[in-house]
Design an enzyme around this catalytic site. Structure first.
Site, PDB file in Angstrom:
ATOM      1  N   CYS A  19     -15.515 -20.027  20.760  1.00 47.93           N
ATOM      2  CA  CYS A  19     -14.821 -20.542  19.578  1.00 47.93           C
ATOM      3  C   CYS A  19     -14.015 -21.790  19.947  1.00 47.93           C
ATOM      4  O   CYS A  19     -13.615 -21.960  21.091  1.00 47.93           O
ATOM      5  CB  CYS A  19     -13.910 -19.422  19.081  1.00 47.93           C
ATOM      6  SG  CYS A  19     -12.729 -19.882  17.841  1.00 47.93           S
ATOM      7  N   ASP A  34       0.864  -1.172   0.000  1.00 52.14           N
ATOM      8  CA  ASP A  34       0.000   0.000   0.000  1.00 52.14           C
ATOM      9  C   ASP A  34       0.906   1.229   0.000  1.00 52.14           C
ATOM     10  O   ASP A  34       2.075   1.149   0.369  1.00 52.14           O
ATOM     11  CB  ASP A  34      -0.899  -0.057   1.250  1.00 52.14           C
ATOM     12  CG  ASP A  34      -2.007   0.982   1.188  1.00 52.14           C
ATOM     13  OD1 ASP A  34      -2.149   1.629   0.135  1.00 52.14           O
ATOM     14  OD2 ASP A  34      -2.713   1.133   2.192  1.00 52.14           O
ATOM     15  N   CYS A  56     -11.144 -22.654  18.147  1.00 49.90           N
ATOM     16  CA  CYS A  56      -9.823 -22.590  17.517  1.00 49.90           C
ATOM     17  C   CYS A  56      -8.773 -23.026  18.547  1.00 49.90           C
ATOM     18  O   CYS A  56      -9.071 -23.105  19.741  1.00 49.90           O
ATOM     19  CB  CYS A  56      -9.554 -21.182  16.980  1.00 49.90           C
ATOM     20  SG  CYS A  56      -8.979 -20.004  18.212  1.00 49.90           S
TER      21      CYS A  56
HETATM   22 ZN   LIG Z   1     -10.859 -18.802  18.829  1.00 48.50          ZN
END
Ligand SMILES: [Zn+2]
Length: 470
Positions: free
Chosen positions: A270, A86, A272
């Site tokens: 979550c 960028d 993960c």
């Molecule tokens: Zn997570």
């Protein structure tokens, strides 16, 4: 350079050639800040990143500049894949001034071996006056042309134009004429920060209208998992996420429903690797950044799977329910349904899981109901609920089955989309309106001798005589 493999709504799965690599789109490029790292760039592919982006202006101004010039971009950003840079336009939009010309920053990006080189475009803030937006566009267009002269199709063409749809479309058309190989829709972050999703949809669709369908399109700053499905449905192919790291610093936890504050959370919803082995109190900045990346790429895979199935609309409708302003943006999307329909495949792998409301305007419905008037039926027609037994009328009438939002001749009962689609038993008012329009149009555009109907449970009005009441 860009090949579209699958399509749904205006979204697509494609393959984009960048330098010596090929990446599958849609994809998200994590933003790597050369000075502040929460996750090492070399680890990013483990999360699913196929391409990353870093800010050439920060490098150009900072102490890593000489190292980048001597050893190349990968000596300072150790990412084993394509790298986009960028230019400093973001700093320009925040601080109003930067100490570099567009030519200098493009030549710098070229010198360090960037795969996608961005000129210093002039971002025009949303809501700016027309004269300002037009003057900024002229400067941006000259700088895109200059960048193409310097680096060819590696040049990124930013599309600006503020919140003026006609200027966005014109800017896109002018950008496409330069020979740049990559396009990005700029200055939409303020709209997302203010939750102005209807305006965001107008800006993105207008920009897309001005670009050929063969152009890869990056929506700058649109990497939040909550809005990702909507962004892909508009034909966004690439996105960037600085949020995973910036939000982690502020204790913010990304989810597909929006952003939560870690300090207000009692549970980590979550699974993960970071969340499944920690309690809320054990989440530090690095674990949070890693979670944010995991949830971002999980949603990316989810969106791609829905595109494959032809069920992206089902996913956007779900995601839009997580925030009223996102829902307003999704509703605005259907004001562009003609443009969407021209890109949406006529037949999909799976039928529509129809949930009513705004989705009564989705392209499958509009396309089917419009074609209905072209089917040759009559001259005696009977309208009936799709699950009614009409066998005793079939000698006297051609039967049109009504399965809101669809109406179809009974011989098309097994064809897409009517046969494969699942609809609720009782239609909502929006669905009923769409169905009524289809029935009215069919009767109006045909020259039937007789119109009759079998008792309707939906509240539909058919101008004709009721038959079959015992
Ligand atoms: Zn997570």
């Amino acid at each position: 350079m860009f090949e579209v493999r699958d399509k749904d709504l205006a979204g697509r799965i494609g393959r984009l050639r960048v330098g010596e690599w090929t990446v599958e789109t849609p994809t998200i490029m994590p933003v790597v800040n050369p000075n502040l790292r929460t996750v090492e760039p070399s680890e990013l592919p483990d999360f699913g990143a196929e391409i990353a982006i870093t800010n050439a202006y920060i490098l150009y101004r900072g102490e890593l500049r000489d190292r980048a010039l001597d050893g190349g971009l990968r000596s300072v950003v150790d990412f084993p894949g394509p790298l986009m840079t960028d230019s400093g336009s973001f700093q320009l939009s925040v601080y109003g001034d930067v100490e570099v010309s567009s030519r200098e920053i493009v030549e710098f990006q070229d010198a360090v071996g960037s795969d996608l080189v961005t000129p210093l475009d002039v971002p025009t803030a949303p809501g700016s006056g027309r004269a300002r937006a037009e003057a900024d566009l002229e400067v941006t267009q000259r700088r895109i042309e200059e960048a193409v002269d310097l680096v060819g199709e590696r040049a990124v063409a930013p599309v600006q134009g503020s919140t003026h749809p006609d200027l966005r479309e014109r800017a896109a058309r002018d950008a496409a004429s330069t020979g740049a190989g990559y396009f990005c829709v700029g200055a939409i972050v303020p709209l997302m920060e203010r939750y102005e999703y209807p305006e965001l949809v107008d800006c993105v669709v207008a920009s897309k209208r001005g670009l050929p369908d063969s152009a890869p399109v990056h929506l700058f700053g649109a990497g939040h998992p909550a809005s990702f499905a909507l962004a892909v449905s508009m034909g966004g192919d690439l996105f960037d996420s600085a949020a995973y790291a910036l939000f982690a610093r502020k204790g913010r936890y990304l989810t597909v429903e929006g952003t939560k504050f870690l300090e207000e959370m009692a549970y980590l919803p979550c699974s993960c690797p970071e969340c499944s082995r920690r309690d809320v109190e054990e989440m530090d900045e690095e674990a949070l950044a890693r979670h944010n990346l995991h949830v971002t790429f999980e949603e990316l895979r989810n969106v791609k799977q829905h595109v494959r199935e032809g069920r992206l609309a089902e996913l956007v409708a779900q995601r839009a329910r997580s925030h009223p302003h996102l829902l307003a943006g999704w509703r605005r999307y259907f004001e562009h349904v003609d443009w969407v329909e021209a890109r949406d495949p006529a037949v999909k792998r799976k039928g529509v899981l129809y949930t009513g409301g705004e989705t009564s305007r989705r392209p499958e419905v509009a396309r089917h109901n419009r074609r209905l008037a072209r089917v040759e039926i009559g001259p005696r027609v009977l309208f009936a609920p799709h699950d009614a037994d009409t066998s005793r009328f079939e000698d006297d009438f051609d039967v049109v089955k009504v399965k809101p939002p669809f109406a179809y001749p009974s011989e098309l009962s097994e064809t897409y989309p009517c046969g494969q689609s699942v609809v609720p038993g009782k239609p909502d008012p929006e669905t009923l309106g769409v169905t009524q329009d289809a029935v009215d149009r069919l009767i109006e555009e045909s020259d039937f001798d007789q119109v009759a109907y079998l008792e309707f449970p939906y509240g539909l009005e058919v101008p004709g005589e009721m038959v079959g009441r015992d």
